[in-house]
Design an enzyme around this catalytic site. Structure first.
Site, PDB file in Angstrom:
ATOM      1  N   GLY A  90       3.255   8.334  -7.460  1.00 27.40           N
ATOM      2  CA  GLY A  90       3.603   7.015  -6.940  1.00 27.40           C
ATOM      3  C   GLY A  90       2.621   5.966  -7.424  1.00 27.40           C
TER       4      GLY A  90
ATOM      5  N   GLY B   1       4.531   1.628  -2.344  1.00 31.30           N
ATOM      6  CA  GLY B   1       4.281   1.558  -0.904  1.00 31.30           C
ATOM      7  C   GLY B   1       4.601   0.189  -0.342  1.00 31.30           C
ATOM      8  N   SER B   2       4.877   0.133   0.953  1.00 33.19           N
ATOM      9  CA  SER B   2       5.304  -1.126   1.575  1.00 33.19           C
ATOM     10  C   SER B   2       4.210  -2.184   1.578  1.00 33.19           C
ATOM     11  CB  SER B   2       5.762  -0.868   3.013  1.00 33.19           C
ATOM     12  OG  SER B   2       4.682  -0.408   3.807  1.00 33.19           O
TER      13      SER B   2
ATOM     14  N   CYS C 242       1.810  -2.256  -0.884  1.00 29.77           N
ATOM     15  CA  CYS C 242       1.225  -2.215  -2.228  1.00 29.77           C
ATOM     16  C   CYS C 242       1.854  -3.278  -3.131  1.00 29.77           C
ATOM     17  CB  CYS C 242       1.432  -0.828  -2.837  1.00 29.77           C
ATOM     18  SG  CYS C 242       0.557  -0.577  -4.382  1.00 29.77           S
TER      19      CYS C 242
ATOM     20  N   ASP D 188       4.487  10.063  -2.973  1.00 30.64           N
ATOM     21  CA  ASP D 188       3.604   9.152  -2.242  1.00 30.64           C
ATOM     22  C   ASP D 188       4.087   7.716  -2.407  1.00 30.64           C
ATOM     23  OD1 ASP D 188       1.520   7.780  -1.059  1.00 30.64           O
ATOM     24  OD2 ASP D 188       0.146   8.053  -2.738  1.00 30.64           O
TER      25      ASP D 188
ATOM     26  N   GLY E   8       7.145   4.607  -0.722  1.00 26.03           N
ATOM     27  CA  GLY E   8       8.574   4.333  -0.695  1.00 26.03           C
ATOM     28  C   GLY E   8       9.348   5.090   0.357  1.00 26.03           C
TER      29      GLY E   8
ATOM     30  N   TYR F 249      -1.964  -2.659   9.881  1.00 28.43           N
ATOM     31  CA  TYR F 249      -1.708  -1.702   8.805  1.00 28.43           C
ATOM     32  C   TYR F 249      -2.022  -2.415   7.497  1.00 28.43           C
ATOM     33  CZ  TYR F 249       0.945   1.336   5.598  1.00 28.43           C
ATOM     34  OH  TYR F 249       1.322   2.158   4.572  1.00 28.43           O
TER      35      TYR F 249
ATOM     36  N   ARG G  86     -10.863   3.025  -5.986  1.00 30.17           N
ATOM     37  CA  ARG G  86      -9.506   3.510  -6.244  1.00 30.17           C
ATOM     38  C   ARG G  86      -8.798   2.628  -7.271  1.00 30.17           C
ATOM     39  NH1 ARG G  86      -4.069   3.661  -4.370  1.00 30.17           N
ATOM     40  NH2 ARG G  86      -3.423   5.822  -4.013  1.00 30.17           N
TER      41      ARG G  86
END
Length: 515
Positions: A316, A320-321, A323, A356, A358, A404, A423
């Site tokens: 991934g 992500g929501s 990202c 990872d 979605g 979050y 990262r």
């Protein structure tokens, strides 16, 4: 009637036909076509490989984010048959202590209770009660777990005191404290609380230092967890994330010493010399833990890490929501295509795939598995749960929420002792370029209620496909037995809730009259 007439061979697409046309697809862009049912949903096995050497009874992995996975989440995920990956946006010592607490966990005992110093005030207790919902707190010498237990404060000591600035040392129960001693069984703790009518029982070691806590409410709700992810010694399994810089080797050493079972290399772009070197460093240990490498979205990225010795791959980049990597960096890949392409290559070597990003519903999970994933990593789906780090608060509309944030957000990268900048290869730069955002999510309740819903949902979905286990879903999708279909935008509208004036969406019921 002639029943021998064959069905059309083009009734649905194979995975190859669906995903090999040069387009990037997400989970919402297609559907899986149903199969034949001759069994019940409870007959479906969700057992899946997490790494080459570790099998989970449920394919659920919590993401290594500082608003998702610390001790409580890692314990809850392991008890439900999955595994938690503890974040590394903290000091190496703090992360190793998180791992140690998970490994020490015994069902029915609270491994990381909220504690207070004796200088805290009744007002402080009142604030915590509002945020956390429970009313009893141990008081220790330094206000932390592991220091000497001084007393216990509950609503009985605070409710009728008018001066909210009064310190706990003046109101707490401190004489003739009833405690349990380290090593006490759950049955013995329950018996003590039943006889003394106490709501909470502190557990101390031989130096009278607080090591855990148990409460009457937790004991009443305590269940057996037959799916729990545990090693041969009976201790829960736990994973932890690390970066790939030279100073991260000390973090690896501390985690191994603490008993970590899996090291997850945490990088938004895993195809690097740093990651290859870290895999080799870990694998050179006398008894190395399994290593999950990534993140990757292409076969060439996967090839590098598999050849370096990875035991699993995390797939991934930018899906992500929280990202924004694809938006800012123009790098990444739609998640459906990424999982399919990487899994197609990794399967040749028996390397499990972790999807990872979605994942926002059960349907996305079964689609990821059909595309070749062995497990699914969840961030936003677990955000806002009781076990997620952070405190609840009410937004300006009166909704109870938790923070979050993406690990590429400015807030995460600028945190004290932050490691998340590594990262994104931004740790040596004064100017941080965000690849994530910070937001809020509504209170979702406990993972202990949410994960059983996910389990049942996956079992029902596998039943609709006519498959008794997730391995069969993967195998028959790859072979062309399971068929797929593209969804147009109007088909996606049709497949969702539509045509109603108003509605209430309840995802599950955990009992009569319960949502």
């Amino acid at each position: 009637m002639n029943n021998s007439i064959e069905v059309d061979q083009d009734d649905g697409l194979t995975l190859h036909e669906l995903l090999c046309k040069g387009e990037g697809l997400t989970y919402n862009d297609f559907l899986v076509l149903p199969g034949y049912i001759d069994f019940g949903p409870d007959d479906v096995s969700l057992q899946s490989k997490f790494t080459q050497h570790i099998t989970l009874r449920t394919p659920f992995v919590s993401s290594p984010m500082d608003t998702i996975t610390e001790v409580n989440m890692a314990v809850a995920m392991a008890l439900q048959g999955g595994i938690g990956v503890i974040h590394n946006n903290c000091t190496p010592e703090e992360q190793a202590e998180f791992v140690h607490k998970v490994k020490k966990f015994r069902n029915g005992f609270i491994p990381d209770p909220v504690t207070l110093p004796q200088t805290a005030t009744i007002g402080d207790v009142e604030r915590l009660v509002g945020e956390l919902g429970f009313t009893g707190f141990p008081v220790t010498a330094n206000g932390k777990l592991g220091s000497k237990l001084l007393g216990l404060v509950t609503s009985k000591e605070t409710d009728f005191v008018e001066d909210r600035s009064l310190q706990l040392k003046d109101v707490m129960v401190h004489e003739n404290l009833t405690v349990g001693h380290e090593g006490i069984s759950l049955e013995e703790a329950n018996d003590i609380m039943r006889k003394t009518k106490l709501g909470k029982l502190p557990i101390v070691n031989d130096r009278f230092e607080l090591v855990s806590l148990t409460s009457r409410i937790d004991l009443k709700h305590n269940k057996n967890y037959p799916l729990s992810t545990a090693g041969a010694d009976g201790r829960l399994l736990v994973a932890a994330a690390v970066g790939t810089r030279e100073d991260d080797k000390r973090r690896v050493d501390l985690l191994i010493e603490a008993g970590v079972d899996v090291i997850v290399l945490d990088s938004s772009q895993g195809n690097s010399c740093y990651q290859v070197e870290m895999i080799k460093y870990i694998k050179a240990k006398a008894h190395p833990p399994d290593v999950v490498a990534g993140n990757v979205v292409t076969q060439s990225q996967a090839k590098t890490l598999i050849e370096a010795g990875a035991d699993a791959l995390r797939v991934g980049m930018g899906s992500g929501s929280i990202c924004i990597t694809q938006e800012v960096m123009a790098c990444g890949r739609p998640q459906g295509t990424a999982v399919y392409r990487v899994a197609k290559y990794a399967n040749k070597f028996g390397i499990p795939i972790i999807a990872d990003g979605g994942i926002s519903n059960v349907g996305h999970m079964v689609k990821a598995i059909a595309l070749g994933a062995n497990t699914v990593m969840m961030g936003s789906m677990l955000a806002g749960t009781t076990e997620a780090p952070g405190t609840y608060f009410y937004d300006n509309t009166g909704v109870r929420v938790k923070t979050y944030r993406g690990m590429g957000s400015i807030e995460a990268m600028m945190k004290s002792n932050a490691q998340s900048a590594k990262r994104y290869f931004s740790d040596a730069q004064d100017l941080k370029v965000a690849q994530g955002v910070t937001g809020t999510v509504v209170d979702k309740g406990s993972v202990k209620d949410l994960v059983p819903y996910l389990i049942k949902g996956l079992q029902h979905s596998s039943q609709d496909l006519g498959k008794r286990c997730l391995d069969d879903v993967r195998r028959d999708a790859q072979s062309g037995v399971i068929r797929f279909e593209r969804r147009t935008p109007s088909a996606q509208v049709e497949g969702g809730i539509h045509g109603l004036h108003s509605y209430k969406k309840r995802l599950y019921s955990s009992g009569p009259g319960q949502a």
